[in-house]
Motif scaffolding. Structure first.
Motif, PDB file in Angstrom:
ATOM      1  N   ALA A 203      -4.283 -13.475   8.055  1.00 30.55           N
ATOM      2  CA  ALA A 203      -4.238 -12.060   8.436  1.00 30.55           C
ATOM      3  C   ALA A 203      -4.693 -11.196   7.273  1.00 30.55           C
ATOM      4  O   ALA A 203      -4.410 -11.498   6.111  1.00 30.55           O
ATOM      5  CB  ALA A 203      -2.830 -11.659   8.852  1.00 30.55           C
ATOM      6  N   GLU A 204      -5.406 -10.147   7.590  1.00 26.56           N
ATOM      7  CA  GLU A 204      -5.641  -9.079   6.625  1.00 26.56           C
ATOM      8  C   GLU A 204      -4.465  -8.113   6.689  1.00 26.56           C
ATOM      9  O   GLU A 204      -3.841  -7.967   7.747  1.00 26.56           O
ATOM     10  CB  GLU A 204      -6.925  -8.326   6.944  1.00 26.56           C
ATOM     11  N   PRO A 205      -4.142  -7.418   5.601  1.00 25.20           N
ATOM     12  CA  PRO A 205      -3.058  -6.440   5.635  1.00 25.20           C
ATOM     13  C   PRO A 205      -3.500  -5.134   6.282  1.00 25.20           C
ATOM     14  O   PRO A 205      -3.633  -4.096   5.621  1.00 25.20           O
ATOM     15  CB  PRO A 205      -2.692  -6.265   4.153  1.00 25.20           C
ATOM     16  N   GLY A 206      -3.774  -5.199   7.575  1.00 22.59           N
ATOM     17  CA  GLY A 206      -4.178  -4.029   8.355  1.00 22.59           C
ATOM     18  C   GLY A 206      -3.403  -4.001   9.657  1.00 22.59           C
ATOM     19  O   GLY A 206      -2.865  -5.024  10.117  1.00 22.59           O
TER      20      GLY A 206
ATOM     21  N   ALA B  45      -3.683   1.694  -0.881  1.00 24.02           N
ATOM     22  CA  ALA B  45      -2.330   2.072  -0.482  1.00 24.02           C
ATOM     23  C   ALA B  45      -1.985   1.490   0.892  1.00 24.02           C
ATOM     24  O   ALA B  45      -0.842   1.078   1.143  1.00 24.02           O
ATOM     25  CB  ALA B  45      -2.198   3.591  -0.460  1.00 24.02           C
ATOM     26  N   GLU B  46      -2.984   1.453   1.792  1.00 23.96           N
ATOM     27  CA  GLU B  46      -2.761   0.879   3.122  1.00 23.96           C
ATOM     28  C   GLU B  46      -2.406  -0.595   3.029  1.00 23.96           C
ATOM     29  O   GLU B  46      -1.472  -1.077   3.692  1.00 23.96           O
ATOM     30  CB  GLU B  46      -3.995   1.081   3.996  1.00 23.96           C
ATOM     31  N   HIS B  47      -3.130  -1.355   2.190  1.00 20.21           N
ATOM     32  CA  HIS B  47      -2.836  -2.779   2.040  1.00 20.21           C
ATOM     33  C   HIS B  47      -1.452  -2.988   1.430  1.00 20.21           C
ATOM     34  O   HIS B  47      -0.709  -3.895   1.837  1.00 20.21           O
ATOM     35  CB  HIS B  47      -3.919  -3.455   1.199  1.00 20.21           C
ATOM     36  N   THR B  48      -1.092  -2.166   0.447  1.00 27.30           N
ATOM     37  CA  THR B  48       0.233  -2.273  -0.161  1.00 27.30           C
ATOM     38  C   THR B  48       1.327  -2.041   0.878  1.00 27.30           C
ATOM     39  O   THR B  48       2.321  -2.778   0.952  1.00 27.30           O
ATOM     40  CB  THR B  48       0.376  -1.267  -1.312  1.00 27.30           C
ATOM     41  N   PHE B  49       1.141  -1.017   1.716  1.00 24.02           N
ATOM     42  CA  PHE B  49       2.110  -0.723   2.769  1.00 24.02           C
ATOM     43  C   PHE B  49       2.195  -1.871   3.766  1.00 24.02           C
ATOM     44  O   PHE B  49       3.291  -2.299   4.160  1.00 24.02           O
ATOM     45  CB  PHE B  49       1.721   0.577   3.484  1.00 24.02           C
TER      46      PHE B  49
END
Length: 281
Positions: free
Chosen positions: A160-163, A203-207
């Protein structure tokens, strides 16, 4: 022998890159490994530097699985010669074979496969006793080929990608594994989730990584794989990540070494707690 499916409901998350990264780590560790390229696009076969030639591809082996003679039709990866050349004295027991992919497998990628068809890959892999590890690169869907792979597997790794959409797809895939396990494969277990193409400055990936940790607990494997700018170049040249020059490749190779060790030690991980909503902040 451990048979592991590498799966993703969503395309474009680097599933084949993870498959070849784990294969590279297995080759470097001297683990006799077979990669089954079950994706009709056959990208893993290209990255592993193989062509079917006179051998049967995996699609044609599936057509007559009990007569497939797997050992006669697998092809050594193009990486093996490089690995052997780096071994002391030019000698190595490195084994990395490929059941070559082809568009022919697409005839089985239907949602209505019966139990008999779901056992086709298991019958083919009955001839895989010489390997300690079998990695199955699945197509990015939950149709017949992926379910055929799960029927033949001990474990499933999800990529998975962090999205948002990838995380939601991972949750759905975990639920599909549980349903499939109850009906067809009681010994199947999720080996974990690999977060791939992670951008450390996002920041989106961190979240999303924090969200994935909350949702999936110990199923989220460490380490995460960062976005690799030259990955397409490495795969296009049919090289393993362990034999590509440069510090970036060395760092990525070390991450896959750690992930492989984590995979081989995994025992039926389960999500830590309840799944929460995927809505954006």
């Amino acid at each position: 022998m451990q048979v592991v499916s590498i799966s993703s409901l969503k395309g474009g998350v680097g599933k084949t890159s993870v498959t070849t990264g784990l294969a590279s780590a297995a080759l470097a560790a001297g683990i006799p490994t077979l990669v089954v390229d079950l994706d009709p696009h056959a990208d893993a076969s290209t990255a592993l530097g193989v062509r079917p030639g006179e051998h049967l591809d995996i699609g044609r082996m599936l057509k007559a699985p009990r007569r497939a003679r797997l050992a006669d039709n697998v092809v050594p990866s193009g990486w093996v010669e490089r690995a052997n050349g780096k071994a002391p004295g030019g000698q190595s027991a490195a084994t990395l074979d490929v059941a070559v992919g082809s568009a022919y497998t697409g005839i089985y990628d239907r949602p209505d496969l019966g139990r008999r068809d779901l056992r086709r890959l298991s019958a083919v892999l009955a001839g895989a006793e010489k390997y300690e590890l079998v990695l199955i690169d699945c197509p990015p869907s939950l149709n017949g080929l992926t379910r055929m792979a799960w029927s033949a597997s001990d474990k499933v790794i999800l990529v998975a990608e962090p999205g948002l959409f990838s995380v939601a797809g991972t949750e759905r895939t975990l639920r599909a594994i549980q349903l499939f396990r109850g009906e067809f494969a009681p010994n199947l277990s999720p080996a974990g989730i690999i977060a791939n193409r992670v951008r450390s400055g996002s920041a989106e990936h961190t979240f999303r990584l924090a969200e994935m940790q909350s949702m999936f607990g110990e199923l989220l494997l460490a380490p995460h794989i960062p976005e690799q700018a030259n990955w397409q170049q490495i795969q296009g040249a049919a090289h393993s990540i362990h034999h590509w020059p440069g510090e970036s490749a060395r760092n990525a190779a070390a991450l896959f070494d750690s992930l492989l060790a984590n995979l081989l030690a995994a025992e039926g991980r389960q999500p830590a707690g309840a799944v929460r909503d995927h809505g954006r902040r």
